[in-house]
Design a protein around this motif. Sequence first.
Motif, PDB file in Angstrom:
ATOM      1  N   CYS A  57       5.171   5.889   4.669  1.00 44.91           N
ATOM      2  CA  CYS A  57       5.373   5.923   6.122  1.00 44.91           C
ATOM      3  C   CYS A  57       6.688   5.242   6.491  1.00 44.91           C
ATOM      4  O   CYS A  57       7.460   5.733   7.322  1.00 44.91           O
ATOM      5  CB  CYS A  57       4.201   5.246   6.828  1.00 44.91           C
TER       6      CYS A  57
ATOM      7  N   GLU B 175       0.836  -1.189   0.000  1.00 41.63           N
ATOM      8  CA  GLU B 175       0.000   0.000   0.000  1.00 41.63           C
ATOM      9  C   GLU B 175       0.882   1.253   0.000  1.00 41.63           C
ATOM     10  O   GLU B 175       1.832   1.364   0.780  1.00 41.63           O
ATOM     11  CB  GLU B 175      -0.930   0.025   1.213  1.00 41.63           C
ATOM     12  N   LYS B 176       0.555   2.208  -0.852  1.00 36.23           N
ATOM     13  CA  LYS B 176       1.389   3.393  -1.037  1.00 36.23           C
ATOM     14  C   LYS B 176       1.602   4.169   0.254  1.00 36.23           C
ATOM     15  O   LYS B 176       2.744   4.538   0.577  1.00 36.23           O
ATOM     16  CB  LYS B 176       0.766   4.304  -2.095  1.00 36.23           C
ATOM     17  N   GLU B 177       0.548   4.447   0.989  1.00 29.38           N
ATOM     18  CA  GLU B 177       0.692   5.242   2.210  1.00 29.38           C
ATOM     19  C   GLU B 177       1.586   4.565   3.228  1.00 29.38           C
ATOM     20  O   GLU B 177       2.362   5.221   3.930  1.00 29.38           O
ATOM     21  CB  GLU B 177      -0.685   5.542   2.817  1.00 29.38           C
ATOM     22  N   GLN B 178       1.487   3.241   3.305  1.00 34.09           N
ATOM     23  CA  GLN B 178       2.351   2.501   4.224  1.00 34.09           C
ATOM     24  C   GLN B 178       3.803   2.526   3.763  1.00 34.09           C
ATOM     25  O   GLN B 178       4.726   2.567   4.580  1.00 34.09           O
ATOM     26  CB  GLN B 178       1.848   1.068   4.371  1.00 34.09           C
TER      27      GLN B 178
END
Length: 341
Positions: free
Chosen positions: A229, A223-226
């Motif tokens: 992060c 997942e991009k946001e992860q």
Amino acid sequence: MGEERVRIVDIAEELGVSTATVSNVIHGKTRKISDETVKRVQQLLEEKNYIPNMAGILLAQNSSKLIGVVIHDHKKYEGRTLEDGFIAASLNALSKEIDQAGCFMMVKLTTDWNAIIRIASMWNMEGLVLIGFCEQDYQKLREQMHIPFVVYDGYFPETEKICNVTIDHYDGGYQAGAYLREMGHEKVLCISDNVICMDKERMDGCAAAFGADRTERMVVPMEKEQRLCLYRKQFARWGQYTAVFAVSDVYAIELMQFLQSQGVRVPEDVSVIGFDDNRTSAESIPPLTTIRQDDFLRAKTAIEMLQKLKEGTCAQTKVVLPVSLVVRESVKSCKQQGEKE
């Protein structure tokens, strides 16, 4: 209200022929029907603006001219599978090759492996191209489905009547590692979201060319946001490397954008190489150095193999296509930098 749809029975009653006769004319089975009757039926069909049930016609024909392209709707695409650079390029190339073969392309996204059998039988397909199904049981699929199919980048024992059309993933990684070594880099980080199948081969190739003792690997979330992060949490780590090899252009460009947002210059502070040579790689800032795979050559090979499988003349169970390094501006020579300093 719109006009009611004309039915086969309506045509048959008006002409005083059987519904079977009308159906046979629609499906092109006119060998046993007189030319006069065929002409009468066709004229009335045109006058009534008869709209045929295409699914029924395809099922009734011996040759549907349909080639299905079934794509694994993997969670890593986050609901935007057809927007992925590799998938979009593959479909574009396949569409042109299938059209040149005189056939039609039907695209299906699915996460259900068993749905492939239902899709193929439902539409009486000529053949299938399967993309993104890495380690599935293709032998089991072969036993349950009797139409020819080819696989993009499958990982399974070579199996009769199945053709795996792949690229030299290891050599692609090797070319990336060799180029970074040639450019004088000291330490490279390989980025991937897994350590199996094609991604493993790409990273193994890079490590073999660059030097395993100077190559590290980072497994990132799908997942991009992860991923972003993780990059933020490990930001201090980036100073250890002079170069990064990402196993896809998507990850490479995303990483470049992240680093630049944090004040890290590409390629002045760190060089980046991707894989695929998607359209966006030449348009990124800076333009991305990458490993190119020929989408049109793979599509052409896939359709040729499908035809050979159908004819029973396919002797190959695996075709490995070459890749090449595309040098752009995202990699800097550390030798030149050292000389200037």
